[in-house]
Design a protein around this motif. Structure first.
Motif, short mmCIF file in Angstrom:
data_model
loop_
_atom_site.label_atom_id
_atom_site.label_comp_id
_atom_site.label_asym_id
_atom_site.label_seq_id
_atom_site.Cartn_x
_atom_site.Cartn_y
_atom_site.Cartn_z
N THR A 1 3.41 -2.98 4.40
CA THR A 1 2.04 -2.78 4.44
C THR A 1 1.36 -3.47 3.22
O THR A 1 1.26 -2.74 1.91
N GLU B 1 0.91 -1.24 0.31
CA GLU B 1 0.50 0.15 -0.19
C GLU B 1 0.93 1.63 -0.06
O GLU B 1 2.13 1.48 0.31
N LYS C 1 5.37 4.91 6.50
CA LYS C 1 6.09 4.39 4.88
C LYS C 1 7.39 3.02 4.92
O LYS C 1 7.46 3.11 3.77
N LYS D 1 0.49 4.47 1.55
CA LYS D 1 -0.10 5.37 2.81
C LYS D 1 0.37 6.59 3.36
O LYS D 1 1.44 7.31 2.91
N ILE E 1 -2.45 6.71 11.43
CA ILE E 1 -2.84 5.44 11.04
C ILE E 1 -3.29 4.72 12.94
O ILE E 1 -4.31 3.60 12.80
#
Length: 598
Positions: free
Chosen positions: A265, A255, A261, A257, A436
């Motif tokens: 993910t 991903e 980072k 994000k 997050i």
């Protein structure tokens, strides 16, 4: 620029003076060998690793991020070398079961080390954090053979664990998962399905990855009662424990994000990958909750760690930044302007962050203490009470620490002014990395619903009464401590407010189930605020008698931050109580169709 030094003085204060951890550990045979000297050495060495090895990689890891190439994932420059250092130094097994090579350190200590990791480099910290949770799940639910096969390698850092729950159509409602497990004659299962948002699903840090995967058997009951848990390795494991052939468990993508980072993910595709069941059929969700609850505390500590590094970095900036003069006249007449900490509004922001950080550290340690007692104490009554408090406080820990963690990073960023919005100063990364934590491991809204539904209404407030009894026992112990009396009066009032609000929710929920959802978030915030008031009172009870004789100013500062919390933050309890008492009507009155644009 960003700055981080592990707050060892405050960590020792909380551990040794507020909670007297050494006395607790000495009273339990399983932790009797954990001495103050050993703990000091672990904290000192942990600080060196965090400050010298991980913190320098934080910004570069954010700039570079993880790189995906045809199923392979490369972590940022320096991550692999730092991970090897942690592994070879034994840090991945710090809290692990000694029977399988772990060090068996108590949770009260490991939460402090986790805070250092998250503060120094949140993206990096997620790899060992998921591994610790996976190892805990295996230790509690796997067969002895599986534990002997996996745990030593995971504690050594040769292999890393993951948690594979979420699917594209199934987040909170795991009963909807479609991943299938087809049994084989040799006792293994073929796992087929797609999982998303898998932290560390693929990387270059270790020789193998151990995926813990939720899936459904062919004859599984519908819903969450039909979920089983499987261990699915990236590489199959030979009888001698060595890594064998590739298992078809592949990363389809990573991903892109907002933050974290340097943490991979992943979208994970299991294409008939071989897996082995953990625990009993259709009982996988119960097994996985062992890991999920561990991760919820860990992610709460993520919020705390980011709040701490954001505060330290902002104070480093504030010390040098000059703007205007103090309202009472020049404090630095030799300069063209005073540094910004002379201004009351900057002080307000700094004290807000500091008050929440220091209370949050005490909170994480308090929950760690309950976990230690629930696991190691010889008295069954003590174990049961501690376990009930852990159940009650886990959603509060995850939600309140991460909500306040984001607040703290944003407030710290504000202290910089325009520089806080510029990447080079580092403040904006902490905001992005903190965001997050409110979302994953169960969104904070779900945590609030868990608190109000399962931990309050379901048992008619019995867990809350246990916690209130703990607070009142402390208040009785401090009845003759003149230093803490003004705080106890306010603490008592806030505790009565929480009790009144709890009773109101219990009464309304009987007539209308929507009352729980309407109250949930404000109730959790009120609960967290009262908890922090309790912990600040505990800190004052220790610090205030020592303040006059302390030349360092540590205890005096502790009392003054407590004064700030009680005078300017705790009063928000009244407004939160009013919001909870307002009930569900105003939330549910508007027709659903009126939420959508025409």
């Amino acid at each position: 620029m960003a700055k981080y030094k592990a707050p060892l003085r405050d960590m020792r204060f909380v551990l040794n003076e507020v909670f007297e951890a050494d006395k607790l550990w000495a009273s339990m045979p399983a932790t009797a060998e954990v001495t103050s000297d050993l703990v000091d050495a672990i904290l000192e060495e942990g600080a060196k690793v965090a400050e010298n090895e991980l913190f320098p990689l934080n910004r570069t890891g954010d700039e570079e991020g993880c790189q995906f190439n045809n199923g392979d994932v490369k972590t940022p420059e320096g991550f692999k070398e730092a991970f090897t250092l942690l592994s070879e130094s034994g840090w991945l097994g710090l809290g692990g079961n000694p029977e399988f090579g772990g060090q068996g350190m108590p949770k009260m200590l490991t939460v402090l080390f986790e805070e250092m990791l998250y503060a120094a480099n949140t993206s990096f910290a997620l790899y060992p954090a998921l591994n610790s949770g996976a190892a805990l799940c295996l230790d509690n639910h796997a067969t002895e053979a599986m534990k002997e096969q996996l745990l030593p390698a995971m504690y050594e850092g040769r292999w890393l664990g993951t948690m594979c729950l979420t699917e594209p159509h199934s987040g909170t409602d795991l009963g909807l998962i479609r991943t299938k497990a087809e049994p084989n004659e040799d006792g293994s299962f073929n796992i087929t399905g797609t999982k998303i948002f898998i932290t560390g699903g693929e990387h270059d840090l270790t020789e193998n990855i151990v995926h813990l995967v939720l899936a459904k058997l062919p004859d599984a009951p519908a819903g969450s009662r039909g979920i089983s848990l499987f261990m699915v390795p990236k590489f199959l494991i030979n009888e001698d424990g060595s890594v064998g052939e590739r298992n078809p468990a592949f990363c389809g993508s990573i991903e892109h994000k907002m933050g974290i980072k340097g943490s991979a993910t992943c979208v994970m595709n299991f294409d008939g990958a071989k897996g082995w069941m953990i625990g009993e059929p259709n009982r996988g969700l119960a097994c996985m909750f062992t890991m999920m609850n561990y991760e919820r505390l860990s992610i709460g500590i993520q919020g705390l760690g980011l709040g701490e590094v954001a505060y330290q970095s902002a104070m480093d900036f504030a010390q040098e930044r000059t703007q205007s003069r103090s309202p009472t006249g020049a404090k630095y007449p030799e300069k063209s302007a005073d540094n910004i900490l002379v201004h009351p509004d900057v002080r307000r922001m700094a004290l807000n962050v500091r008050a929440f950080n220091e209370a949050g550290r005490a909170f994480a340690s308090y929950v760690g203490m309950q976990l230690d007692m629930s696991k190691y104490h010889e008295d069954a009554e003590v174990r049961n009470k501690a376990a009930a408090l852990v159940a009650l406080l886990t959603p509060v820990t995850k939600s309140y620490l991460t909500d306040r963690g984001l607040d703290c990073t944003i407030t710290a960023q504000q202290i910089y002014g325009g520089q806080g919005y510029i990447r080079e100063w580092g403040a904006e990364q902490y905001v992005r990395d903190a965001r997050i934590a409110q979302i994953y491991e169960g969104t904070n809204g779900i945590q609030a619903m868990d608190l109000i539904g399962r931990k309050v209404v379901a048992n008619n407030g019995e867990y809350v009464k246990l916690f209130e009894a703990d607070i009142r026992a402390f208040m009785a112990e401090q009845a003759d401590n003149a230093f803490v009396q003004p705080y106890l009066t306010k603490l008592d009032a806030s505790l009565q407010t929480l009790s009144h609000v709890t009773e109101g929710v219990l009464a309304r929920a009987k007539a209308n189930p929507e009352e729980m959802g309407a109250a949930a978030q404000d109730y959790l915030d009120l609960f967290g605020l009262v908890t922090y008031a309790y912990l600040w009172a505990r800190m004052v009870a220790v610090a205030a008698p020592k303040a006059a004789d302390d030349s360092s100013g540590f205890y005096d500062a502790k009392v003054k931050v407590a004064n700030y919390f009680y005078a300017r933050i705790l009063p928000k309890a009244a407004s939160l109580a009013a919001q909870v008492d307002a009930g569900a009507e105003t939330l549910m009155a508007i027709d659903e169709a009126l939420f959508y644009a025409e």
